[in-house]
Enzyme design. Structure first.
Site, mmCIF file in Angstrom:
data_model
loop_
_atom_site.group_PDB
_atom_site.id
_atom_site.type_symbol
_atom_site.label_atom_id
_atom_site.label_comp_id
_atom_site.label_asym_id
_atom_site.label_seq_id
_atom_site.Cartn_x
_atom_site.Cartn_y
_atom_site.Cartn_z
ATOM 1 N N TYR A 134 -12.822 14.537 7.872
ATOM 2 C CA TYR A 134 -14.066 13.768 6.929
ATOM 3 C C TYR A 134 -15.364 14.200 6.672
ATOM 4 O O TYR A 134 -16.042 13.447 6.169
ATOM 5 C CB TYR A 134 -14.040 12.272 7.403
ATOM 6 C CG TYR A 134 -12.675 11.428 6.982
ATOM 7 C CD1 TYR A 134 -12.625 10.761 5.985
ATOM 8 C CD2 TYR A 134 -11.608 11.640 7.758
ATOM 9 C CE1 TYR A 134 -11.474 10.120 5.646
ATOM 10 C CE2 TYR A 134 -10.361 10.846 7.563
ATOM 11 C CZ TYR A 134 -10.455 10.144 6.394
ATOM 12 O OH TYR A 134 -9.270 9.713 6.262
ATOM 13 N N HIS A 185 1.705 4.506 -2.880
ATOM 14 C CA HIS A 185 1.935 6.017 -2.553
ATOM 15 C C HIS A 185 3.262 6.434 -3.171
ATOM 16 O O HIS A 185 3.423 7.513 -3.875
ATOM 17 C CB HIS A 185 1.726 6.430 -1.091
ATOM 18 C CG HIS A 185 0.322 6.264 -0.785
ATOM 19 N ND1 HIS A 185 -0.779 6.907 -1.312
ATOM 20 C CD2 HIS A 185 -0.316 5.589 0.423
ATOM 21 C CE1 HIS A 185 -1.957 6.827 -0.575
ATOM 22 N NE2 HIS A 185 -1.400 5.979 0.503
ATOM 23 N N HIS A 228 0.914 -1.333 -0.019
ATOM 24 C CA HIS A 228 0.098 0.054 -0.073
ATOM 25 C C HIS A 228 0.918 1.156 -0.027
ATOM 26 O O HIS A 228 0.862 2.125 -0.880
ATOM 27 C CB HIS A 228 -1.020 -0.159 1.240
ATOM 28 C CG HIS A 228 -1.794 1.276 1.374
ATOM 29 N ND1 HIS A 228 -3.112 1.076 1.176
ATOM 30 C CD2 HIS A 228 -1.499 2.334 1.646
ATOM 31 C CE1 HIS A 228 -3.507 2.497 1.337
ATOM 32 N NE2 HIS A 228 -2.741 3.154 1.654
ATOM 33 N N GLU A 229 1.788 1.316 0.914
ATOM 34 C CA GLU A 229 2.680 2.536 0.944
ATOM 35 C C GLU A 229 3.580 2.726 -0.192
ATOM 36 O O GLU A 229 3.817 3.671 -0.759
ATOM 37 C CB GLU A 229 3.345 2.487 2.228
ATOM 38 C CG GLU A 229 2.762 2.472 3.481
ATOM 39 C CD GLU A 229 1.572 3.723 3.786
ATOM 40 O OE1 GLU A 229 1.724 4.520 3.134
ATOM 41 O OE2 GLU A 229 0.480 3.422 4.256
ATOM 42 N N GLU A 241 -5.993 7.759 -2.810
ATOM 43 C CA GLU A 241 -5.561 6.125 -2.368
ATOM 44 C C GLU A 241 -5.694 5.249 -3.493
ATOM 45 O O GLU A 241 -5.666 4.049 -3.408
ATOM 46 C CB GLU A 241 -6.701 5.904 -1.102
ATOM 47 C CG GLU A 241 -6.520 6.504 -0.127
ATOM 48 C CD GLU A 241 -5.068 6.135 0.398
ATOM 49 O OE1 GLU A 241 -4.475 5.064 0.563
ATOM 50 O OE2 GLU A 241 -4.795 7.064 1.468
ATOM 51 N N ALA A 260 -15.088 15.899 14.367
ATOM 52 C CA ALA A 260 -13.870 16.594 14.831
ATOM 53 C C ALA A 260 -12.521 16.277 13.997
ATOM 54 O O ALA A 260 -11.427 16.325 14.578
ATOM 55 C CB ALA A 260 -13.593 15.993 16.302
ATOM 56 N N GLY A 261 -12.836 15.580 12.941
ATOM 57 C CA GLY A 261 -11.633 15.369 11.777
ATOM 58 C C GLY A 261 -11.737 16.023 10.517
ATOM 59 O O GLY A 261 -12.582 16.744 10.446
ATOM 60 N N HIS A 264 -14.686 11.280 13.141
ATOM 61 C CA HIS A 264 -14.207 11.676 11.709
ATOM 62 C C HIS A 264 -14.814 12.526 11.220
ATOM 63 O O HIS A 264 -14.296 13.555 10.559
ATOM 64 C CB HIS A 264 -14.705 10.274 11.024
ATOM 65 C CG HIS A 264 -13.751 9.326 10.907
ATOM 66 N ND1 HIS A 264 -13.536 8.337 12.001
ATOM 67 C CD2 HIS A 264 -12.528 9.001 10.119
ATOM 68 C CE1 HIS A 264 -12.471 7.593 11.647
ATOM 69 N NE2 HIS A 264 -12.007 7.799 10.449
ATOM 70 N N ILE A 265 -16.113 12.917 11.310
ATOM 71 C CA ILE A 265 -16.946 14.033 10.639
ATOM 72 C C ILE A 265 -17.156 15.226 11.629
ATOM 73 O O ILE A 265 -17.389 16.210 10.988
ATOM 74 C CB ILE A 265 -18.248 13.510 9.893
ATOM 75 C CG1 ILE A 265 -19.154 13.039 11.009
ATOM 76 C CG2 ILE A 265 -17.844 12.252 8.979
ATOM 77 C CD1 ILE A 265 -20.658 12.945 10.413
HETATM 78 ZN ZN ZN Z 1 -2.877 5.231 2.068
#
Ligand code: ZN
Length: 703
Positions: free
Chosen positions: A627, A493, A489-490, A519, A624-625, A621-622
């Site tokens: 997203y 990127h 995965h990395e 992604e 306080a983040g 996530h939505i």
């Molecule tokens: Zn990723």
């Protein structure tokens, strides 16, 4: 590598790789202050030069900003990198001492009014046609970001906008704090060993540790209460690493119920009640959107994403939902059947689902991480990964240890050559876990970005950071399968960062790539871990050389789609709710947030949630983040990466010529374009059409 005198600050070097072996915390503040001063002077000059927007050119706007960015890449990026991989109190202190000024400088540049006006001028004059596509995208993006930051507003509107921004930032901090406090305030302490029967050792260790730490803060230095993982007491909390395995493995149904109910009502009453905050946040976001001229916050979010609009996202949701609904219901039937067969009298409840799903998994796929580990030594996995990349993209990866300054003796350095044997990029690999100084998880970060400044081309260099199991004695590093997937995965990127052909920093590699498309290459690479020849080429026992047994490979592949329908519905539930609350929902209207939550659950949850379920109060996530109106991105990216991989399936995975051809096309479109072209166009370049959900559903066994 370097001939620098000791007096020279290693964070102020002008070229080559950052001298990671020489950077000390004491270097941070002087270097960053110097760069801050230089940047301030430069910005003043840029703004003065642009006092007449008619004089704006590429060279006196973006090009100078790029040059400034390069100083930051060499002085500040190494510091943030070391914060993640070689942390210390001294470094953190040095970092924190300059952080506010660095953030403020970033804002000053992104929100400069003279630059904004000059860029708009460039966009609206005949010069526009002379710019390349990446240049146009860079200018568009700068203008858009400044507009979304309220730069186009005047007077009262501007004031209100800033007021909303600061309120929202406070609200999201309070939201997080409430979740944290509510999580901390709840505990389940067990002392009877029969209550923890069946819990994994790692969980018992965490729970025992949690108990001991909690006691030592309550009763200073009392040894009497110290327990052990074997004897207890054990303290269970609502922290996910404790709560989730507890629900999966605790055999006592009433204890599962207690913890489950606490979890889904977290931060929903008393002093830590997040419900009023949710209403306020949604109302303020809506108002902010309307100040910017949009009808909903979702529309604001989507202006900087690949998805063309809310409708496109909703269409994806509905296609995936319809395809998963039956499967989700079948999964639930399986759990009910197993629970009954195993002697549970009561009907299956929410707090039973995770438990029986783990029992079913054990009965279907009786292998563990440890069974697979001996087949995945790091060196072999790297060899397999590099030879896959050679086949697909024509690149050659060579170890270049000793040719680059490193921050820890385990860190390795590699050089990438292209098909014509030209040096194309480099990357660091920091493979092993070092809990005392290194952040957990895995990530790819930029060390140097590909760009051309004053005619000089700088080649990209990536940081690939993992937390795999280190070698022990003469046993090499043996990875879990999940760690192998993470490395692929990395590296995906990293490939986009390293294989870019764009030469402007703002659009090079992953820079400027829309958030919901970033992604694609990473998840695309994960698919190869399930490709038989690729995996069986890698997976050999580190002692005997034996290839991974066929039945284990089969199980691995089947486990990948285990409960795929249920997992899909769960993610859709979050994504649909997020989108609905930020688009259709009117905080001033008749509906309540809770009613929306229930309506979405009816479409996405085969096992209906409890009426008192308040999971939104913990949905950081939505609220306080980052997203908000963006949770769909997880699925969006999966659709893209599955569809990209299916191009190889369509061409024929066993047809070497077809794989090579398709791989080169992937390299020359997805990997090469970076942020220099709209991701929908990039996808079309590669696939010959727009993305569809069919491949993802097929890979999940849902079609
Ligand atoms: Zn990723």
């Amino acid at each position: 590598m370097s001939n620098a005198t000791p007096a020279e600050n290693p964070l102020l070097t002008a070229e080559g790789l950052p001298p990671f072996d020489r950077i000390t915390p004491a270097d941070v503040e002087p270097a960053v202050r110097e760069i801050l001063d230089a940047t301030a002077t430069a910005i003043d000059k840029i703004e003065a030069d642009l006092s007449d927007p008619g004089l704006a050119t590429w060279d006196n706007t973006i090009a100078v900003l790029e040059t400034l960015g390069r100083n930051w890449e060499r002085s500040w990026s190494p510091v943030t990198h070391l914060m993640g991989v070689a942390n210390s109190d001294e470094l953190r202190e040095a970092h924190d001492s300059v952080l506010p000024d660095v953030v403020a400088m970033g804002l000053r540049i992104r929100q400069s009014r003279p630059v904004f006006i000059a860029l708009k001028h460039l966009r609206d004059t005949s010069a526009w046609e002379t710019f390349t596509e990446p240049q146009q995208r860079i200018i568009h993006e700068r203008i858009r970001d400044a507009e979304l930051a309220g730069i186009g507003l005047d007077g009262e509107q501007q004031e209100r906008f800033n007021d909303i921004a600061s309120q929202l930032s406070q609200l999201s901090t309070s939201f997080s704090n409430n979740v944290l406090d509510a999580t901390k305030a709840w505990e389940l302490v067990l002392t009877d060993p029969s209550d923890v029967d069946g819990l994994p050792d790692t969980l018992l260790q965490l729970a025992s540790q949690s108990h001991n730490e909690n006691c030592s803060t309550e009763i200073e230095s009392s040894q009497a209460s110290a327990g052990t993982p074997e004897q207890g007491p054990w303290r269970f909390t609502l922290d996910v690493p404790i709560a989730m395995p507890f629900l999966q493995h605790c055999r006592k149904r009433d204890l599962r119920e207690t913890l489950y109910r606490a979890y889904v009502t977290r931060a929903s009453d008393g002093e830590t009640d997040n419900a009023p905050l949710i209403d306020e946040i949604l109302a303020l976001r809506r108002e902010r959107a309307s100040l910017l001229g949009y009808t909903s916050y979702a529309e604001v979010s989507l202006t900087s994403k690949m998805a063309m609009g809310v409708e496109a996202v909703e269409e994806m949701f509905e296609t995936l939902r319809e395809a998963s609904w039956e499967a989700g219901n079948r999964d639930l039937d399986d759990l009910r059947e197993l629970a009954t067969k195993s002697g549970q009298q009561e009907p299956l409840a929410q707090w039973d689902a995770a438990f029986w799903s783990e029992r079913l998994r054990e009965s279907r796929f009786d292998f563990t991480d440890e069974d697979l580990r001996p087949y995945f030594s790091l060196d072999r996995v790297l060899d397999g990964l590099f030879s896959l990349c050679h086949r697909l993209f024509g690149i050659t990866v060579e170890a270049a240890d000793g040719q680059a300054p490193i921050w820890h003796e385990d860190v390795r350095y590699f050089i990438v050559h292209d098909e014509q044997q030209n040096e194309r990029a480099g990357f660091y690999l920091d493979p092993y876990s070092r809990p005392e100084t290194k952040r957990g998880g895995a990530w790819m970060n930029e060390c140097l970005v590909r760009c051309r400044i004053d005619g000089q081309l700088q080649l990209p260099v990536a940081h690939l950071i993992c937390n795999s199991t280190p070698p022990v004695g003469d046993r090499p590093s043996l990875m879990t399968f999940r760690e192998v997937e993470t490395l692929f995965h990395e590296f995906g990127h990293g490939l986009q960062h390293m294989m870019t052909t764009v030469e402007h920093a703002d659009a090079s590699g992953i820079n400027g790539v829309e958030w919901d498309a970033v992604e694609l290459p990473s998840q695309f690479m994960e698919n190869w871990c399930y490709h038989r020849p690729t995996l069986l080429g890698i997976a050999r026992h580190y002692e005997t050389g034996e290839v991974l047994p066929e039945d284990l490979f089969e199980k691995l592949c089947r486990a990948r789609t285990y409960r795929a329908g249920s997992l899909m519905l769960r993610q859709l539930n979050f994504g649909m709710l997020d989108m609905h609350l930020h688009h259709q929902f009117d905080p001033a209207g008749e509906d309540t947030v809770l009613e929306v939550q229930q309506r979405i659950a009816e479409q996405t949850s085969p096992l209906p949630p409890l009426p008192e379920n308040r999971f939104l109060c913990g949905f950081q996530h939505i609220f306080a983040g980052g997203y908000a109106a963006g949770y769909y991105s997880y699925k969006w990216a999966e659709v893209l990466s599955a569809d990209a991989f299916s191009a190889f399936e369509d061409a024929g995975l066993d047809d070497e010529h077809a794989v090579t051809e398709t791989g080169r096309r992937f390299r020359d479109t997805v990997l090469a374009s970076g942020g220099g072209r709209h991701p929908m166009d990039v996808f079309r370049d590669f696939r010959g059409r727009e993305p569809g959900t069919a491949a993802l559903l097929k890979h999940n066994g849902l079609a």
